[in-house]
Design an enzyme around this catalytic site. Structure first.
Site, short mmCIF file in Angstrom:
data_model
loop_
_atom_site.label_atom_id
_atom_site.label_comp_id
_atom_site.label_asym_id
_atom_site.label_seq_id
_atom_site.Cartn_x
_atom_site.Cartn_y
_atom_site.Cartn_z
N LYS A 1 -13.47 37.79 -15.63
CA LYS A 1 -13.50 37.39 -17.03
C LYS A 1 -14.55 36.32 -17.30
O LYS A 1 -14.93 36.09 -18.42
CB LYS A 1 -12.13 36.80 -17.44
CG LYS A 1 -10.95 37.67 -17.20
CD LYS A 1 -9.66 36.83 -17.51
CE LYS A 1 -8.51 37.41 -16.80
NZ LYS A 1 -7.33 36.51 -16.84
N GLY A 2 -14.97 35.66 -16.22
CA GLY A 2 -15.80 34.46 -16.39
C GLY A 2 -17.08 34.67 -17.19
O GLY A 2 -17.58 33.73 -17.81
N GLU B 1 -23.13 37.94 -14.10
CA GLU B 1 -22.09 37.07 -13.54
C GLU B 1 -22.23 35.66 -14.09
O GLU B 1 -23.33 35.20 -14.39
CB GLU B 1 -22.23 37.01 -12.02
CG GLU B 1 -21.37 38.01 -11.29
CD GLU B 1 -19.87 37.72 -11.35
OE1 GLU B 1 -19.41 37.00 -12.26
OE2 GLU B 1 -19.15 38.24 -10.48
N ASP B 2 -21.11 34.97 -14.18
CA ASP B 2 -21.16 33.55 -14.55
C ASP B 2 -21.57 32.72 -13.34
O ASP B 2 -22.37 31.80 -13.45
CB ASP B 2 -19.82 33.08 -15.13
CG ASP B 2 -18.64 33.46 -14.25
OD1 ASP B 2 -18.78 34.37 -13.41
OD2 ASP B 2 -17.57 32.85 -14.39
N ASP C 1 -21.24 32.52 -5.70
CA ASP C 1 -20.82 31.48 -4.76
C ASP C 1 -20.93 32.02 -3.33
O ASP C 1 -22.00 31.97 -2.73
CB ASP C 1 -19.39 31.07 -5.13
CG ASP C 1 -18.87 29.88 -4.34
OD1 ASP C 1 -19.58 29.41 -3.45
OD2 ASP C 1 -17.74 29.41 -4.63
N LYS D 1 -24.55 28.90 -6.59
CA LYS D 1 -24.17 27.83 -5.65
C LYS D 1 -24.69 28.22 -4.28
O LYS D 1 -23.96 28.84 -3.48
CB LYS D 1 -22.63 27.79 -5.61
CG LYS D 1 -22.01 26.44 -5.80
CD LYS D 1 -20.52 26.55 -5.57
CE LYS D 1 -19.76 25.89 -6.70
NZ LYS D 1 -18.32 25.86 -6.44
N PHE E 1 -16.52 21.82 -7.57
CA PHE E 1 -15.68 22.73 -8.35
C PHE E 1 -15.98 22.54 -9.83
O PHE E 1 -15.62 21.53 -10.42
CB PHE E 1 -14.20 22.52 -8.06
CG PHE E 1 -13.41 23.71 -8.49
CD1 PHE E 1 -13.33 24.82 -7.66
CD2 PHE E 1 -12.84 23.77 -9.75
CE1 PHE E 1 -12.65 25.96 -8.08
CE2 PHE E 1 -12.16 24.90 -10.17
CZ PHE E 1 -12.07 26.00 -9.33
N ASP F 1 -13.27 29.01 -14.79
CA ASP F 1 -11.90 28.51 -14.94
C ASP F 1 -11.38 27.79 -13.71
O ASP F 1 -11.92 27.91 -12.62
CB ASP F 1 -10.94 29.67 -15.24
CG ASP F 1 -10.68 30.52 -13.99
OD1 ASP F 1 -11.66 30.95 -13.34
OD2 ASP F 1 -9.49 30.73 -13.64
C1 PRP Z 1 -15.82 34.28 -10.01
C2 PRP Z 1 -17.15 34.76 -10.57
C3 PRP Z 1 -17.53 35.85 -9.61
C4 PRP Z 1 -16.97 35.35 -8.31
C5 PRP Z 1 -18.09 34.73 -7.53
O1 PRP Z 1 -14.84 35.13 -10.47
O2 PRP Z 1 -17.01 35.25 -11.87
O3 PRP Z 1 -16.97 37.09 -9.95
O4 PRP Z 1 -15.99 34.38 -8.60
O5 PRP Z 1 -17.66 34.25 -6.31
P1 PRP Z 1 -18.18 34.80 -4.92
O6 PRP Z 1 -19.68 34.76 -4.95
O7 PRP Z 1 -17.60 33.78 -3.97
O8 PRP Z 1 -17.64 36.17 -4.70
P2 PRP Z 1 -13.27 34.87 -10.30
O9 PRP Z 1 -12.75 35.66 -9.17
O10 PRP Z 1 -13.04 33.38 -10.31
O11 PRP Z 1 -12.66 35.56 -11.59
P3 PRP Z 1 -12.85 35.23 -13.14
O12 PRP Z 1 -14.29 35.57 -13.47
O13 PRP Z 1 -11.89 36.15 -13.81
O14 PRP Z 1 -12.55 33.77 -13.33
#
Ligand code: PRP
Length: 182
Positions: free
Chosen positions: A44-45, A100-101, A104, A132, A153, A160
């Site tokens: 959702k981000g 993507e937002d 990581d 990141k 964080f 979120d």
């Molecule tokens: C976040 C972000 C990516 C993922 C990145 O989503 O939107 O999808 O984490 O992290 P990574 O590179 O370590 O895989 P999250 O799972 O927090 O879900 P959300 O977007 O619904 O908050």
């Protein structure tokens, strides 16, 4: 309780984010000027980024969404990716831009990029507003990056903590007291 009081420091203001989103929108409009890309936002981000970016793109685009699980309700990456919602249309022969937002560990985008590449698109590129680099566990090379951020964080502008803070218009570092209490 005011959300802002949980923020240790502001990393990027609303104005800085809007300026960066505008620049990415202009770049995509230029790079895809003879194309009709499909922008796939990962829920959702990325919804706030998606909405603002679309307003700064001047060429025709299509949009779609996917939902995957990676972090669950915790703040550490598990490396386990599950598709919760798939695309609603075929991407065969299309130019795909994954939005993507935050990037990581790279687990989410590494998995998604290869998944979508198997479906016969013309191209697959990646846009992430926040990157990141220190968090990386698997290699992923985004084609468009808004900001490289430290390994802290961060919340706001779609990001979120336990589903909260997405609606902040800026991005800030969450006070560790908030997740230590949980
Ligand atoms: C976040 C972000 C990516 C993922 C990145 O989503 O939107 O999808 O984490 O992290 P990574 O590179 O370590 O895989 P999250 O799972 O927090 O879900 P959300 O977007 O619904 O908050």
């Amino acid at each position: 309780m005011c959300m802002k009081s949980d923020i240790l420091k502001v990393l990027y203001t609303e104005e800085e984010i809007q300026q960066k989103v505008k620049e990415i929108g202009q770049q995509i409009s230029e790079d895809y000027k003879d194309k009709n890309p499909i922008i796939v936002a990962i829920l959702k981000g990325s919804i706030i980024f998606m909405a603002d970016l679309l307003k700064n793109i001047t060429i025709h685009t299509e949009t779609d969404f996917m939902a995957v699980s990676s972090y669950g309700e915790s703040f550490q990456s598990t490396g386990i990716i599950k598709i919760l919602k798939d695309l609603s249309c075929s991407i065969k022969g299309k130019d795909v831009i994954i939005l993507e937002d935050i990037l990581d560990s790279g687990n989410t985008l590494s998995y998604l990029k290869s998944l979508l590449e198997q479906r016969g698109p013309s191209s697959v590129k990646i846009v992430t507003l926040f990157n990141k680099p220190e968090g990386r566990q698997v290699p992923v090379y985004p084609d468009y990056i808004g900001f490289n951020i430290p390994n802290e964080f961060v919340v706001g502008y779609g990001l979120d903590y336990n589903e909260k803070y997405r609606n902040l218009s800026f991005v800030g570092v969450l006070n560790p007291e908030v997740y230590k209490k949980a």
